[in-house]
Design a protein around this motif. Sequence first.
Motif, PDB file in Angstrom:
ATOM      1  N   VAL A 235       0.827  -1.212   0.000  1.00 28.12           N
ATOM      2  CA  VAL A 235       0.000   0.000   0.000  1.00 28.12           C
ATOM      3  C   VAL A 235       0.861   1.262   0.000  1.00 28.12           C
ATOM      4  O   VAL A 235       0.598   2.212  -0.732  1.00 28.12           O
ATOM      5  N   GLY A 236       1.890   1.296   0.843  1.00 32.59           N
ATOM      6  CA  GLY A 236       2.739   2.476   0.929  1.00 32.59           C
ATOM      7  C   GLY A 236       3.596   2.448   2.171  1.00 32.59           C
ATOM      8  O   GLY A 236       3.451   1.565   3.030  1.00 32.59           O
ATOM      9  N   THR A 237       4.502   3.408   2.279  1.00 31.47           N
ATOM     10  CA  THR A 237       5.414   3.461   3.417  1.00 31.47           C
ATOM     11  C   THR A 237       5.200   4.725   4.231  1.00 31.47           C
ATOM     12  O   THR A 237       4.740   5.750   3.730  1.00 31.47           O
ATOM     13  N   LYS A 238       5.527   4.619   5.498  1.00 28.97           N
ATOM     14  CA  LYS A 238       5.508   5.763   6.407  1.00 28.97           C
ATOM     15  C   LYS A 238       6.598   5.516   7.446  1.00 28.97           C
ATOM     16  O   LYS A 238       6.458   4.653   8.304  1.00 28.97           O
ATOM     17  N   GLY A 239       7.679   6.282   7.360  1.00 33.18           N
ATOM     18  CA  GLY A 239       8.803   6.014   8.245  1.00 33.18           C
ATOM     19  C   GLY A 239       9.369   4.633   7.952  1.00 33.18           C
ATOM     20  O   GLY A 239       9.679   4.301   6.810  1.00 33.18           O
TER      21      GLY A 239
END
Length: 281
Positions: A235-239
């Motif tokens: 889905v995606g990255t965060k940190g």
Amino acid sequence: MGVVAATLAATALVGGGAFWLYRRWEKKKEEEELDPEDLPDDYDDDGTTEPIVPEEVRPRGGFMDRQKVPQEVKQEFIEAFGGWAPPNDEILDNLTQEDVVLFGVVSEPVPGYPLEREEILTAKVRTVEDTVIRARICENAEFSAHLGAHAGHGFRFGEMVEVPRGVIILAARPKPNGIEGYGKYGRAGGRLVPSEPTAKPYDIYPGTSYDLVMPYITDDVEFHINREMVRFELVGTKGLHQQIRFSEDSLRGDATLQAMDRDPKTGRLHFLARWKLHIHP
């Protein structure tokens, strides 16, 4: 001297074994005398830490009568989703997998938790049947477990439920949230640390997003699953979180997800992290 040394070693071994058996018998006797309610929540004898909940106090509940939901609460849902409350059979018959249903649940009081809790849950439609709508709970449930003096209703985020048509408060199509990448499907259902340090398999519900806790993230990280019929989406990255989501058509059962980092110079793959998973219905 050799005979003496061997004799001393054998004596120590037998003595140590006898002491171990005695301590084990003593511990077993103490356990038999203990009230199960006095044991800590994570007590077990298999070396793993997991909650132990006796059946008589396990969180459980049922569906709430929609007539008990105040009209002003229903109106707030209608304004938020642009739906119809309560939905008639024609609306329910034409629901798609893009739609959600809202329904109330109420906890059943159990020993030690005399007060009940009511909560409105949102679930994403999977199939439409004659008497029920099969849907997957898509928002975190606040009162799923026991809380203080309140009984928990036991309905958990990500689980599939069969919702009777007569209890559905609202049927609607959620408005797009405008988010791309991380958070596109809402809040993550869990935070999964690699299984090497935890030695823990994680329960996964398809259609629910989860955060993988990464040692590091580069453009060259590749993910590999050990079962061909398990399908997932990055889905995606965060940190250092890589959010991932498994599709509903994934094969249920045990699976292992592995992250590898490709060296752009040599083309070699270097092991990064591994997660042991159990994909539920």
